[in-house]
Enzyme design. Structure first.
Site, PDB file in Angstrom:
ATOM      1  N   LYS A   9       7.118  -1.079 -12.689  1.00 21.04           N
ATOM      2  CA  LYS A   9       6.108  -1.471 -13.667  1.00 21.04           C
ATOM      3  C   LYS A   9       5.837  -2.966 -13.611  1.00 21.04           C
ATOM      4  O   LYS A   9       4.835  -3.431 -14.123  1.00 21.04           O
ATOM      5  CB  LYS A   9       6.529  -1.045 -15.075  1.00 21.04           C
ATOM      6  CG  LYS A   9       7.822  -1.658 -15.564  1.00 21.04           C
ATOM      7  CD  LYS A   9       8.254  -1.018 -16.869  1.00 21.04           C
ATOM      8  CE  LYS A   9       9.710  -1.344 -17.168  1.00 21.04           C
ATOM      9  NZ  LYS A   9      10.303  -0.431 -18.145  1.00 21.04           N
ATOM     10  N   LYS A  33      10.864  -0.372  -4.463  1.00 28.39           N
ATOM     11  CA  LYS A  33      10.762   0.674  -5.475  1.00 28.39           C
ATOM     12  C   LYS A  33       9.453   0.569  -6.255  1.00 28.39           C
ATOM     13  O   LYS A  33       8.986  -0.539  -6.523  1.00 28.39           O
ATOM     14  CB  LYS A  33      11.923   0.507  -6.473  1.00 28.39           C
ATOM     15  CG  LYS A  33      12.852   1.714  -6.510  1.00 28.39           C
ATOM     16  CD  LYS A  33      14.041   1.443  -7.392  1.00 28.39           C
ATOM     17  CE  LYS A  33      14.185   2.531  -8.416  1.00 28.39           C
ATOM     18  NZ  LYS A  33      15.481   2.514  -9.091  1.00 28.39           N
ATOM     19  N   LYS A  84      18.906 -10.583 -14.100  1.00 28.23           N
ATOM     20  CA  LYS A  84      17.946 -10.939 -15.145  1.00 28.23           C
ATOM     21  C   LYS A  84      18.169 -12.340 -15.685  1.00 28.23           C
ATOM     22  O   LYS A  84      17.242 -12.972 -16.169  1.00 28.23           O
ATOM     23  CB  LYS A  84      18.020  -9.938 -16.313  1.00 28.23           C
ATOM     24  CG  LYS A  84      17.380  -8.600 -15.996  1.00 28.23           C
ATOM     25  CD  LYS A  84      17.128  -7.804 -17.266  1.00 28.23           C
ATOM     26  CE  LYS A  84      16.541  -6.445 -16.953  1.00 28.23           C
ATOM     27  NZ  LYS A  84      16.484  -5.587 -18.152  1.00 28.23           N
TER      28      LYS A  84
END
Ligand code: TRP
Length: 354
Positions: free
Chosen positions: A220, A217, A115
């Site tokens: 969202k 995967k 991140k």
């Protein structure tokens, strides 16, 4: 050996819409665990501000996760459902854990590295300390079992490291305060105030993949909404997304081995299996030899049967937020009472006057 009373805790961040992957991978597991365990399920709104400080509608997102929990069958009366920020003891214990954990432990977290990327000096201090708050979420209840996706395994190992260092560094204080239990960690006897948490990973569909790419995967953050089924999707959207899902030209195999190298086929069969509580082998025994043109409509029917009632109940709950807000408030009060007892004891152990 873990002599602590079994207690399940898990958290979901109120960022973005929940999708089928969250439902099959996490929420359904939360529902199943309620049968034999005391469970605490938390909407972790304080974690939501670590990566992005300002959200246009954090309150709505928080309510929506709580509504998804309840619409999916989590019982907020027998168990506890609440939002993290309602119980300030999480932040209080996180501060203590910030002083237990070492910076190097945090910098090693792969999620932090992903991140923060090349920007590690510019991300928030909260993003670095994220796992310390997560450890506090769990340990402020002295919870023992944590259902999570495999991407959270490293954070749970860190929670164990924090618990272990706290137990050892404060060992004498814990005894002197008359608190803690004798447990063994590995082969070592330890007088522990905090338990060693166990991850509960896996389940019927631990990994639901994108409908557009069976090797990625379901997420969202995928720019294509066709890649995922959202819990708030209506019947038309569910049906359209499954019909447009990527497949290959071959018929379905009759055996599970035949799914090797066919990521999209494997994903759709896996979703069918999880939604119907069957194994992939059962599904292939029924559909082996058939084309996707026959399998997809069956999958649409099944998905609509399972998801439409959840979707309707979520809409009903979100229509009048006073009910959800009352549930969260009640959960927060019950969680707060447990958390306060822990913090009173932690204060005694550390030596804070109270
Ligand atoms: N980090 C978890 C996630 O992103 C969310 C979370 C926060 C959590 N606190 C937790 C999960 C405590 C389990 C237990 O999925």
């Amino acid at each position: 050996m873990n002599a602590f009373k079994p207690l399940v805790f898990s958290g979901v961040q109120p960022t973005g819409n929940l999708h089928l992957g969250n439902y099959l991978g996490a929420i359904r597991k939360f529902v199943a665990l309620q049968e034999d365990n005391d469970c605490i399920y938390c909407v972790v709104d304080m974690h939501a501000i670590t990566a992005q400080l300002v959200h246009s509608d954090l309150k709505a997102q928080t309510r929506s996760i709580a509504a998804a929990f309840i619409a999916s069958g989590i019982d907020p009366v027998k168990h506890i459902v609440f939002n993290q920020s309602a119980v300030p003891q999480h932040a209080e214990l996180a501060w203590v854990f910030n002083c237990v954990a070492r910076i190097g432990w945090m910098e090693r977290m792969t999620q932090f590295k992903d991140k923060s990327g090349k920007n590690a000096e510019q991300v928030s201090l909260g993003l670095l300390a994220y796992p310390s708050l997560m450890a506090a979420d769990i340990l402020v209840y002295r919870a023992t079992h944590v259902p999570v996706g495999d991407d959270q395994k490293q954070h749970l190992e860190l929670a164990r490291d924090i618990a272990q260092k706290f137990n050892i560094d404060f060992g004498d204080h814990i005894r002197k305060a008359g608190l803690g239990l004798d447990i063994t960690v590995g082969d070592e006897p330890v007088h522990a105030y905090f338990p060693m948490v166990e991850p509960l990973i896996g389940g019927p569909a631990p990994r639901v993949m994108s409908l557009k790419d069976g090797t990625k995967k379901m997420s969202k953050s995928d720019p294509s909404d066709l890649s995922r089924i959202n819990l708030m999707d209506d019947v038309d959207a569910i049906s359209k997304k499954i019909k447009k899902a990527k497949t290959d030209p071959d018929a379905l195999p009759s055996e599970v081995e035949g799914l090797k190298g066919r990521a999209e086929a494997e994903n759709l069969v896996g979703i069918y299996a999880a939604l119907s509580d069957k194994t992939k082998a059962d599904v292939l025994a029924e559909f082996g030899g058939q084309q996707f043109s026959a399998f997809k409509p069956a999958l649409v029917d099944l998905a609509v049967n399972v998801l439409a009632p959840i979707n309707n109940e979520m809409r009903r709950l979100l229509d009048d937020v006073s009910h959800i807000d009352a549930i969260l408030k009640d959960g927060g009060e019950r969680a707060g009472a447990i958390a306060q007892k822990t913090m009173d004891e932690v204060r005694d152990i550390i030596g804070f006057l109270r």
